[in-house]
Structures are given as structure tokens and as C-alpha cells.
Design an enzyme around this catalytic site. Structure first.
Site, PDB file in Angstrom:
ATOM      1  N   HIS A 121       0.828  -1.229   0.000  1.00 35.27           N
ATOM      2  CA  HIS A 121       0.000   0.000   0.000  1.00 35.27           C
ATOM      3  C   HIS A 121       0.856   1.270   0.000  1.00 35.27           C
ATOM      4  O   HIS A 121       0.311   2.365   0.111  1.00 35.27           O
ATOM      5  CB  HIS A 121      -0.918   0.045   1.226  1.00 35.27           C
ATOM      6  CG  HIS A 121      -1.864  -1.115   1.330  1.00 35.27           C
ATOM      7  ND1 HIS A 121      -2.694  -1.486   0.298  1.00 35.27           N
ATOM      8  CD2 HIS A 121      -2.110  -1.979   2.347  1.00 35.27           C
ATOM      9  CE1 HIS A 121      -3.410  -2.546   0.682  1.00 35.27           C
ATOM     10  NE2 HIS A 121      -3.071  -2.857   1.912  1.00 35.27           N
TER      11      HIS A 121
HETATM   12 ZN   LIG Z   1      -3.575  -7.224   3.490  1.00 33.89          ZN
END
Ligand SMILES: [Zn+2]
Length: 305
Positions: A121
Site C-alpha cells: 500500500h
Molecule cells: Zn492485506
């Protein structure tokens, strides 16, 4: 003979006791693998800290600098979700070094696995969802820069979309991003991978493995990567706190065997990272992560790599 495994004592940095990020799992995983004879001390490789200019292959200098010095503004810090400390900054860098080393070892031995990694992320100029620097993206670019690989396939089976990785390589035909994830889950705003397969909540072992089989071997023959980077997040497990799928331990082991055997059979090396996994009961979580290393060893022996 066992496949190489990558670990560093600094994979664990102190965080507040009740924090929902299961920091202790990295050391406990390493200890479990030794205890269960999945690896011996001879199979363990210790990474080095990557140079700043290696991290800069993906991340902006200002962001790296602010993060490493603890001067990131509080909003950006909150988005990461982990309280800053010097030890955590070091941990972040050594985990990147770990994935780089795992990738190099995979090229040499056919299979290798990290006992951390999968911070998918993280974007070039900010971190998000416990991810600070994107180890997968950095490793892919760095190995390209070293001339060790041209084409990389990132297989991201963490339950959350690999949004940072997808964004980073959106216009780069040399790195193919493939993400199978639960649609109704973090991140709210999805990015576009080269191939996204969003899954409905509650999907079980058989449903999941059938979908994986539909895509993986075709993708390998289409992309023909020099290296596969595999994010084996276990937050797809039915008991995971943050996942919304329904895989069992058997399903996870079958998944790892399927990914590794499909790649190895077709002649592609695989570097694996453990990815996400969140549970109150630490020993159950650590066991789930160890299924990757158990499968790696089993495939390694089966194919006499
Ligand atoms: Zn995850």
C-alpha cells in the site's frame, strides 16, 4: 536440502502493546520455522540495509528523508497507522533489504522466501495501511537496474488490493501487476493493476483456488517474466481480523503449493514475501504464515531445485 529463507533480528521493532499490528509475528515465524525443521540455520540469509538511492528508485527523496528522520507531518503519519520510532524506521529499511535479497536468492536457487515484506500500500510519496516503503516495487526496479531481470510479474494474493504497486507500475510494461483481492475491503479507492480479480466476500477454498487456476498459468505464458514476486498475504483466512474471505489453513497451503508449482513447473523463479495477516491469537497467525515456507520447502524438494 532446503530453500533459502531471509530473516533479520531487526524485522521486529517495539510498538505499543495493544497495537493491532502484530509486530511480534516476524520473530515468532522465524522461530517456528526453525523449531519445526522447515529451515536450519544454514538456510538463513541476513539482509543488509539498502542504500538510500535504492529506495529512491521508487520513493521521493523528501518522503524517505522525512520518514527516516521522524519529521513526517502527523496526518501522513496517521495514514501509515504505525507510531514512528527510530527502530521502526530501521525495520522498514531492513525489510526492503530482505525482499531484495530474497529476489536475488530466487534467481540463484529457483525459490526463496522472506519472513517479512509485502508492503504493497506504499506509494512513492506517502505510506498507507501499515506500509511505508514498497519493498516489492523497490526490489523489482533494483533488480532491473542491476541487469539481473528485464520482466517481473508481481502476483499479489494478499486480501487487500496491491494499490501502491499497481499505481507505481501503471505505465511500465516491464512490470506486470496481478492482484486477486476481496472487493469489499481496504483500500476504498482501488488502483488499476495490469490484472485485477476482485472477489466477493466469504469466498471459500475451492472457489478461490479455481479462480487462481483460471488466471495464473495463462498469465505466466503471456508475461514470461524473468522473476515472479509473490505476496502471500494470509489475511484471506476465515479468521483474519481484517480480511473478508473464508480460506482455511488447508486452503492456504493448497494456494501456496498451486502458485509455486505452477511457476516452478513452467521454469519461473519465485521470490515470496509473507504479506498481511492479522489475528488476536498470535500462534495461529504465525502458523498460517509458515504455510508459505512449508510449501516452498515441499516444492523445492519435489522439483529437486
Ligand atoms: Zn492485506
Amino acid at each position: 536440502m532446503n530453500p533459502p529463507i531471509v530473516y533479520h533480528p531487526q524485522y521486529v521493532a517495539p510498538i505499543p502493546e495493544n497495537h493491532r499490528f502484530p509486530m511480534a509475528k516476524f520473530r515468532l515465524l522465524y522461530e517456528l520455522l526453525l523449531r519445526d525443521n522447515i529451515v536450519t540455520f544454514n538456510d538463513v540469509y541476513q539482509p543488509e540495509f539498502p542504500d538510500l538511492n535504492v529506495i529512491e528508485l521508487i520513493h521521493h527523496f523528501d518522503y524517505i528523508n522525512a520518514y527516516c528522520n521522524g519529521t513526517l507531518e502527523s496526518k501522513a503519519q496517521r495514514r501509515i497507522g504505525l507510531p514512528w520510532s527510530e527502530a521502526l524506521a530501521k525495520r522498514t529499511c531492513i525489510a526492503v533489504g530482505g525482499t531484495i535479497l530474497t529476489a536475488k536468492l530466487a534467481l540463484k536457487y529457483g525459490l526463496a522466501s522472506n519472513t517479512a515484506g509485502g508492503t504493497h500500500h506504499a506509494f512513492p510519496n506517502y505510506g498507507s495501511g501499515f506500509c511505508i516503503f514498497n519493498d516489492l516495487a523497490i526490489a523489482a526496479r533494483y533488480l532491473q537496474k542491476l541487469g539481473l531481470v528485464e520482466k517481473v510479474l508481481i502476483v499479489d494474493l494478499d486480501v487487500h488490493q496491491g494499490d501502491g504497486t499497481a499505481w507505481i507500475f501503471q505505465n511500465d510494461p516491464t512490470v506486470f501487476t496481478f492482484s486477486i483481492h476481496c472487493e469489499e475491503n481496504f483500500p476504498l479507492k482501488k488502483q488499476q493493476s495490469d490484472l485485477d480479480v476482485p472477489l466477493p466476500e466469504g469466498l471459500d477454498d475451492d472457489g478461490y483456488l479455481q479462480i487462481l487456476a483460471q488466471y495464473l498459468s495463462d498469465l505466466l505464458s503471456q508475461v514470461k517474466p524473468d522473476l515472479v514476486l509473490y505476496d502471500a498475504g494470509v489475511d484471506t483466512h476465515v479468521s483474519d481480523r481484517l480480511g473478508k474471505l473464508s480460506l482455511t489453513n488447508t486452503g492456504l497451503y493448497r494456494r501456496e503449493m498451486q502458485v509455486l508449482s505452477t511457476c516452478v513447473c513452467a521454469g519461473y523463479p519465485v521470490a515470496s514475501v509473507i504479506g498481511g495477516g492479522y489475528a488476536k491469537e498470535m500462534s495461529a497467525l504465525v502458523y498460517r504464515h509458515s504455510l508459505l515456507h512449508r510449501a516452498t520447502r515441499d516444492i523445492f524438494r519435489q522439483y529437486r531445485l
